[in-house]
Write an enzyme that holds these catalytic residues in place. Structure first.
Site, PDB file in Angstrom:
ATOM      1  N   GLU A 189       0.832  -1.219   0.000  1.00  0.00           N
ATOM      2  CA  GLU A 189       0.000   0.000   0.000  1.00  0.00           C
ATOM      3  C   GLU A 189       0.866   1.268   0.000  1.00  0.00           C
ATOM      4  O   GLU A 189       0.631   2.189   0.779  1.00  0.00           O
ATOM      5  CB  GLU A 189      -0.943  -0.001   1.209  1.00  0.00           C
TER       6      GLU A 189
ATOM      7  N   GLU B  20      -6.065  -8.025  -0.138  1.00  0.00           N
ATOM      8  CA  GLU B  20      -6.531  -8.139   1.249  1.00  0.00           C
ATOM      9  C   GLU B  20      -8.005  -7.806   1.297  1.00  0.00           C
ATOM     10  O   GLU B  20      -8.444  -6.833   0.672  1.00  0.00           O
ATOM     11  CB  GLU B  20      -5.814  -7.132   2.179  1.00  0.00           C
TER      12      GLU B  20
END
Ligand SMILES: *[C@@H]1O[C@H](CO)[C@@H](O)[C@H](O)[C@H]1NC(C)=O
Ligand SMILES: *[C@@H]1O[C@H](CO)[C@@H](O)[C@H](O)[C@H]1NC(C)=O
Ligand SMILES: *[C@@H]1O[C@H](CO)[C@@H](O)[C@H](O)[C@H]1NC(C)=O
Ligand SMILES: *[C@@H]1O[C@H](CO)[C@@H](O)[C@H](O)[C@H]1NC(C)=O
Length: 487
Positions: free
Chosen positions: A118, A268
Site C-alpha cells: 500500500e 486483502e
C-alpha cells in the site's frame, strides 16, 4: 435430456474443482508466540487454501512452505523500497537471498513478488511514491537476471484509496488525481511484464470510519434478501454492496486509461473480531461467509463476472502488530492465535473450517492480580501500563471481548498477557509481589484469558527477553517511585 444431465454434472464437477483450488490467505507473522510454520502450512492445506501471501521473507514461514504445493506471493516491505529503487544490485541481492534461494534450495513455489505494501496510501503523505515504480523495475530486472521471470511475476498491493468516483457511481471511477500519472505508468509496466495488480478493499474500514455508513451495504447480500436501501443505481446496474461497487470503480478507472487488460487480484479483504465496537464475531462471520460464498461460486462483479483471486485478511490473529490503524488491527484472523476457528465458516464444497493440528501449549496456568491487592494502587497502575506496552491488551477496549471486566479483571488480563507472551518465564509474573500464578482459568463470558503457544526452540530468545524485561521492570518501578516522591 441425458446429455444435458451429463453436461450439468460436468459443469458442477468443474465448478467444484475450481472452487477447491481457489482459496488464498494472508499469512502475517507479527505475533509474540506464533504457531510453528509446519502447523500453519497444514492448517492452510486442511482448509483448502492453496495460495498464500507473506508480507516479508520470513525464513520459518518460507521453509515450511517448501514442497507444500502452496503458491506464494512474497512481499518486499516498504522500508526496502528506497534501497531497491536506488540500486539494481540491491534488488539482485534481495532476489538472490529471498527468492532464488527459497525456490531452488527449499522448493518454495513463489509466483509473485509484491513490491511494497500500500505504498500510495494517503496517510504515508507520498513518502514511498517516488521509489515504488523504480523498485518494481529493478525487481523485475533482477528476476530476469536470476532466470525466474517466467515463473515469478511482479505486483504492487495498493489500497483502495488510489481510485475514486466523484459522483459515487462505479462507472465514473478514475485514479486519484495526484497519482494518475504514476498509476498509469505502474499498471502499464505490470501489463507489459506479465504482472498483476493487487488491490486491498476493506468494507469494515468504510463502515468504521463513518457513523452514517449504511450497515447492510457493507456486507454481501444474503441470497433472496431485498437489496440494501443504500444500493447504487449505475445505468442498468444495481450495486447492492460496497465490495462490488468499489472493485468496479477500479475497473472503470483502468478501462478509462486503456489498462482494462491487467489482471486484478484482491490482495486483502476481511473483517476483524475484536478491539472495536464494529469488530465482533457476528459481523466477521456475516461478512466472511458472504465473501467465501462468492469465492466458491466464482461469482464476480457486474463489470468482471469472474471472481478474481481473493487473499482473505487474515489467516491468524497477530498480537504484536502495530495498532496505528486501530485496536482491531491485531484481530483480523479467521483463526485465533492458536489456529482454532473463531466461528463457523463454510469454505470450499460446503465444508466447515477445521482447527490447526498438533498445536503445543504452555502449561495450564495464568498470571493474575493478587486477590488482596488494590487495582488503584499506583504501583499496580504503572505495572499494567508496562505490561500493556509489551503485551497485547487491545481486547480491553470498550465494546471488545474483555471490555466488560472490572478494574481488577483488567489488571489480571494485562498481567496474564505479559506472562504468556514472555513464555511463562520465571520472573514474568513477578510485578513486585502484586501478582500470583493460578491454575484456575480466570476467563469470564466472552473474555478469554489465553494460554499461549509453546514455540519450542524460540523459548531461548524469550528467556533472554524475559531477563531484559526483569531489568526494565525494576527501572519502571524506580521511575514510578520517583513520580510518587515528586507528587
Ligand atoms: C530479505 O528479506 C528480509 C525480510 O524482509 C530482509 O530483512 C533482508 O534484508 C532481505 N535480504 C536482502 C539481501 O535484501
Ligand atoms: C487485451 O484485450 C483485448 C480485448 O479487449 C484482447 O483482444 C487482447 O488479446 C488482450 N491482450 C492481452 C495481452 O490480454
Ligand atoms: C478497566 O476497568 C474499568 C472498570 O472498572 C473500565 O472503566 C476501564 O475502561 C477498563 N479498561 C481499561 C483498559 O482500563
Ligand atoms: C508479598 O505480599 C504478601 C502479602 O502482603 C506477604 O505476605 C509476602 O511476604 C510478600 N512477599 C514479598 C517477597 O514481599
Amino acid at each position: 435430456m441425458a446429455g444435458g444431465a451429463v453436461f450439468r454434472a460436468l459443469v458442477l464437477l468443474c465448478a467444484a474443482t475450481v472452487s477447491a483450488e481457489a482459496l488464498a490467505a494472508n499469512w502475517g507473522t507479527r505475533a509474540h508466540r506464533p504457531i510453528p510454520g509446519d502447523v500453519t502450512v497444514r492448517l492452510l492445506k486442511d482448509n483448502g487454501f492453496d495460495k498464500v501471501k507473506l508480507f516479508e521473507a520470513d525464513p520459518s514461514a518460507l521453509e515450511a512452505l517448501g514442497h507444500s504445493g502452496i503458491q506464494v506471493m512474497l512481499g518486499l516491505p516498504n522500508e526496502l523500497l528506497a534501497s531497491v529503487a536506488g540500486d539494481v544490485n540491491a534488488a539482485e541481492r534481495w532476489v538472490l537471498q529471498n527468492v532464488s534461494a527459497y525456490v531452488s534450495k527449499h522448493g518454495v513455489d513463489i509466483r509473485y513478488v509484491a513490491v511494497g505494501n500500500e505504498p500510495f496510501l494517503k496517510s504515508y503523505k507520498g513518502q514511498f511514491e517516488a521509489a515504488t515504480l523504480p523498485a518494481v523495475r529493478n525487481v523485475q530486472a533482477a528476476l530476469v537476471k536470476a532466470g525466474l521471470s517466467r515463473q515469478v511475476r511482479v505486483t504492487v498491493p495498493l489500497n483502495a484509496d488510489v481510485y475514486e468516483s466523484l459522483d459515487g457511481r462505479p462507472s465514473s471511477g478514475d485514479f486519484r488525481p495526484d497519482i494518475t500519472g504514476l498509476m498509469t505508468s505502474l499498471v502499464r509496466f505490470l501489463l507489459d511484464n506479465g504482472g498483476v495488480l493487487a488491490i486491498n478493499i476493506y468494507p469494515f474500514l468504510s463502515l468504521d470510519a463513518d457513523a452514517n455508513f449504511p450497515r447492510d451495504y457493507a456486507y454481501f447480500p444474503a441470497p433472496g434478501a431485498p437489496p440494501s436501501q443504500a444500493s447504487v443505481q449505475d445505468g442498468n446496474v444495481l450495486y447492492t454492496n460496497v465490495f462490488d461497487a468499489n472493485y468496479d470503480t477500479l475497473i472503470a478507472a483502468l478501462e478509462k486509461h486503456g489498462l482494462g487488460n491487467i489482471t486484478v487480484v484482491v490482495g486483502e479483504i476481511g473483517w476483524p473480531t475484536d478491539g472495536d465496537a464494529n469488530a465482533n464475531v457476528a459481523s466477521a462471520q456475516r461478512f466472511n461467509q458472504g465473501l467465501f460464498d462468492r469465492i466458491v461460486a466464482g461469482k464476480g462483479t457486474p463489470r468482471r463476472p469472474t471472481m478474481p483471486d481473493v487473499y482473505v485478511f487474515a489467516l491468524l490473529d497477530e498480537d504484536a502488530k502495530s495498532v496505528d490503524p486501530g485496536n482491531f488491527e491485531r484481530h483480523w484472523g479467521i483463526f485465533n492465535y492458536d489456529g482454532s476457528p473463531k466461528y463457523a465458516l463454510r469454505l470450499a464444497n460446503g465444508k466447515g473450517i477445521v482447527p490447526a493440528r498438533g498445536v503445543r501449549y504452555l502449561s495450564k496456568q495464568w498470571c493474575v492480580l493478587r486477590p488482596d491487592a488494590s487495582a488503584a494502587d499506583p504501583a499496580v497502575v504503572s505495572a499494567v501500563s508496562y505490561a500493556s506496552q509489551y503485551a497485547d491488551c487491545t481486547s480491553l477496549s470498550p465494546g471488545s471481548s474483555c471490555g466488560g471486566l472490572d478494574a481488577k479483571g483488567n489488571v489480571s488480563y494485562a498481567f496474564n498477557e505479559f506472562f504468556q507472551s514472555a513464555g511463562q518465564q520465571k520472573g514474568s509474573c513477578a510485578f513486585n509481589n502484586l501478582s500470583v500464578i493460578t491454575t484456575t482459568d480466570p476467563s469470564r463470558g466472552t473474555c478469554r484469558f489465553k494460554i499461549m503457544i509453546d514455540t519450542g526452540r524460540h523459548d531461548l530468545n524469550h528467556a533472554s527477553a524475559a531477563a531484559r524485561t526483569a531489568v526494565a521492570w525494576s527501572a519502571v518501578l524506580v521511575l514510578a517511585l520517583l513520580a510518587l516522591v515528586a507528587v
